[in-house]
Design a protein around this motif. Structure first.
Motif, PDB file in Angstrom:
ATOM      1  N   ARG A 144       0.383  -1.021  -0.060  1.00  0.00           N
ATOM      2  CA  ARG A 144      -0.135  -0.158   0.242  1.00  0.00           C
ATOM      3  C   ARG A 144       0.740   1.279  -0.209  1.00  0.00           C
ATOM      4  O   ARG A 144       0.659   1.694  -0.492  1.00  0.00           O
ATOM      5  N   GLU A 145       1.698   0.915   1.271  1.00  0.00           N
ATOM      6  CA  GLU A 145       2.747   2.764   1.086  1.00  0.00           C
ATOM      7  C   GLU A 145       3.739   2.473   0.053  1.00  0.00           C
ATOM      8  O   GLU A 145       3.910   4.406  -0.704  1.00  0.00           O
TER       9      GLU A 145
ATOM     10  N   LYS B 150       2.588   6.231  -2.904  1.00  0.00           N
ATOM     11  CA  LYS B 150       4.388   7.017  -2.990  1.00  0.00           C
ATOM     12  C   LYS B 150       4.129   6.922  -4.351  1.00  0.00           C
ATOM     13  O   LYS B 150       4.704   7.777  -4.851  1.00  0.00           O
TER      14      LYS B 150
ATOM     15  N   THR C  57      -7.855   6.762  -1.227  1.00  0.00           N
ATOM     16  CA  THR C  57      -7.920   5.605  -0.561  1.00  0.00           C
ATOM     17  C   THR C  57      -9.793   6.053  -0.548  1.00  0.00           C
ATOM     18  O   THR C  57      -9.994   6.984   0.083  1.00  0.00           O
TER      19      THR C  57
ATOM     20  N   ASN D 161      -7.092  -0.150   1.011  1.00  0.00           N
ATOM     21  CA  ASN D 161      -6.236  -0.977   0.286  1.00  0.00           C
ATOM     22  C   ASN D 161      -6.788  -0.428  -0.797  1.00  0.00           C
ATOM     23  O   ASN D 161      -6.725  -1.699  -2.028  1.00  0.00           O
TER      24      ASN D 161
ATOM     25  N   TYR E 273      -7.391   2.051  -3.658  1.00  0.00           N
ATOM     26  CA  TYR E 273      -6.941   3.099  -4.441  1.00  0.00           C
ATOM     27  C   TYR E 273      -7.780   3.382  -5.652  1.00  0.00           C
ATOM     28  O   TYR E 273      -8.344   2.542  -6.376  1.00  0.00           O
TER      29      TYR E 273
END
Length: 101
Positions: free
Chosen positions: A15-16, A20, A42, A48, A50
């Motif tokens: 996710r991160e 990013k 999100t 989770n 997007y």
């Protein structure tokens, strides 16, 4: 005008990195000819999920966006971070006749 809603289920562990990585894609996309808006979000219900919401002047501009070099980079970066393929919905403005009540 063309609208796009692209929804991706991200892997929780990716996710991160996904978010990013998409920030760089957003910055480059906003410079493209015909891009009126391009934003990543999100889901409130599922962190989770997007969702990218886009607005383009024309279908030709959207097609050029798909071929942009930064999109190739984004597709390669994001592929292993997805839990499933992205669902892309392309929408045009509806022509609605005046409705009387």
């Amino acid at each position: 005008m063309i609208y796009v809603v692209a929804t991706t289920q991200m892997k929780p562990e990716g996710r991160e990195a996904f978010i990013k990585g998409h920030k760089a894609c957003i910055a480059e996309t906003r410079k493209e000819t015909g891009c009126l808006s391009y934003e990543g979000h999100t889901s409130v219900n599922d962190p989770n999920v997007y969702v990218v919401v886009e607005r383009w002047e024309s279908r030709e501009d959207l097609n050029a966006h798909a071929r942009a070099p930064h999109m190739k980079v984004w597709r390669e970066l994001s592929a292993p971070l997805k839990a499933s393929p992205t669902v892309i919905e392309i929408i045009s403005e509806a022509k609605v006749d005046k409705i009387s009540a």
